[in-house]
Design an enzyme around this catalytic site. Structure first.
Site, PDB file in Angstrom:
ATOM      1  N   GLY A 150       0.596  -1.348   0.027  1.00 59.54           N
ATOM      2  CA  GLY A 150       0.103  -0.055  -0.366  1.00 59.54           C
ATOM      3  C   GLY A 150       1.088   0.924  -0.127  1.00 59.54           C
ATOM      4  CD  GLN A 194       3.092   6.348   2.383  1.00 57.68           C
ATOM      5  OE1 GLN A 194       1.767   5.489   2.131  1.00 57.68           O
ATOM      6  NE2 GLN A 194       4.271   5.026   3.488  1.00 57.68           N
ATOM      7  CB  CYS A 207       5.325   2.081   7.474  1.00 57.41           C
ATOM      8  SG  CYS A 207       4.274   3.492   6.517  1.00 57.41           S
ATOM      9  CG  LEU A 208       6.620   1.346   1.218  1.00 54.48           C
ATOM     10  CD1 LEU A 208       6.117   1.588   0.211  1.00 54.48           C
ATOM     11  CD2 LEU A 208       7.498   0.027   1.175  1.00 54.48           C
ATOM     12  CG  HIS A 244      -1.385   1.029   7.457  1.00 57.37           C
ATOM     13  ND1 HIS A 244      -0.383   0.786   8.065  1.00 57.37           N
ATOM     14  CD2 HIS A 244      -0.076   2.335   6.502  1.00 57.37           C
ATOM     15  CE1 HIS A 244       1.631   1.306   7.988  1.00 57.37           C
ATOM     16  NE2 HIS A 244       1.416   1.965   7.103  1.00 57.37           N
ATOM     17  CD  GLU A 245      -0.777   2.580   2.879  1.00 53.32           C
ATOM     18  OE1 GLU A 245      -0.363   3.630   2.718  1.00 53.32           O
ATOM     19  OE2 GLU A 245       0.196   2.023   2.961  1.00 53.32           O
ATOM     20  CG  HIS A 250       0.336   7.137   5.315  1.00 51.94           C
ATOM     21  ND1 HIS A 250       1.201   7.599   6.069  1.00 51.94           N
ATOM     22  CD2 HIS A 250       0.649   5.536   5.641  1.00 51.94           C
ATOM     23  CE1 HIS A 250       2.386   6.657   6.239  1.00 51.94           C
ATOM     24  NE2 HIS A 250       2.001   5.121   6.243  1.00 51.94           N
TER      25      HIS A 250
END
Length: 171
Positions: free
Chosen positions: A45, A50, A95-96, A137-138, A141
């Site tokens: 994701g 991000q 997480c990236l 999660h996304e 953000h």
């Protein structure tokens, strides 16, 4: 085009993303670039913020039973809203934007998602398990929140200590 992913503690990650109002070629190209970026980083994701674009857009590509991520499974989610969340589950998230760290986070087990696709069409999705977790999660953000903010006080302190140690090791 692969876009640079911004990482913690970059303040941009705290930005609350703005609603998408223009569903044009620029948005389509950006979503394509997000997909390329996510796949090159082995993510499932990615939220627009991000990659330093504070718009309410995210993409998800949950691996199939064999662990493959195919473009057919790609979800492009714009201006999302959750309704009818049910149950709670604990899942180890990464997480990236917080590379190398994984922690158990409590999330809703299932939910209904209302969103728009790349063409601005309204869509509804029933999600559970990993898909429901990834959506939450996304979407965090989009509100300027990271999964580490959901940790208990002690686990957050542990994260901060490990993070500082990892930074020193890089130097």
């Amino acid at each position: 085009m692969i876009l640079p992913i911004i990482t913690y503690p970059n303040k941009q990650l705290k930005t609350r993303s703005a609603e998408v109002t223009s569903f044009d070629q620029l948005l389509h190209r950006f979503l394509d670039d997000m997909y390329e970026t996510m796949m090159s980083s082995n993510g499932i994701g990615l939220a627009a913020i991000q990659v330093a674009n504070p718009i309410r857009a995210l993409i998800l590509c949950i691996p199939d039973e064999e662990g493959n991520q195919t473009q057919e499974n790609l979800l492009e989610i714009i201006n999302p809203s959750i309704c009818d969340p049910k149950g709670n589950t604990l899942y180890q998230e990464g997480c990236l934007s917080v590379p190398g760290f994984y922690e158990d986070v409590e999330r809703y087990e299932s939910l209904t998602l209302h969103y728009q696709n790349r063409h601005g069409e309204s869509c509804t999705l029933e999600a559970n398990d990993l898909l429901a977790i990834a959506i939450q999660h996304e979407m965090d953000h989009l509100e300027g929140k990271l999964f580490i903010e959901k940790l208990t006080y002690n686990r957050r302190k542990k994260f901060e200590k490990e993070y500082k140690k990892a930074l020193k090791e890089k130097k």
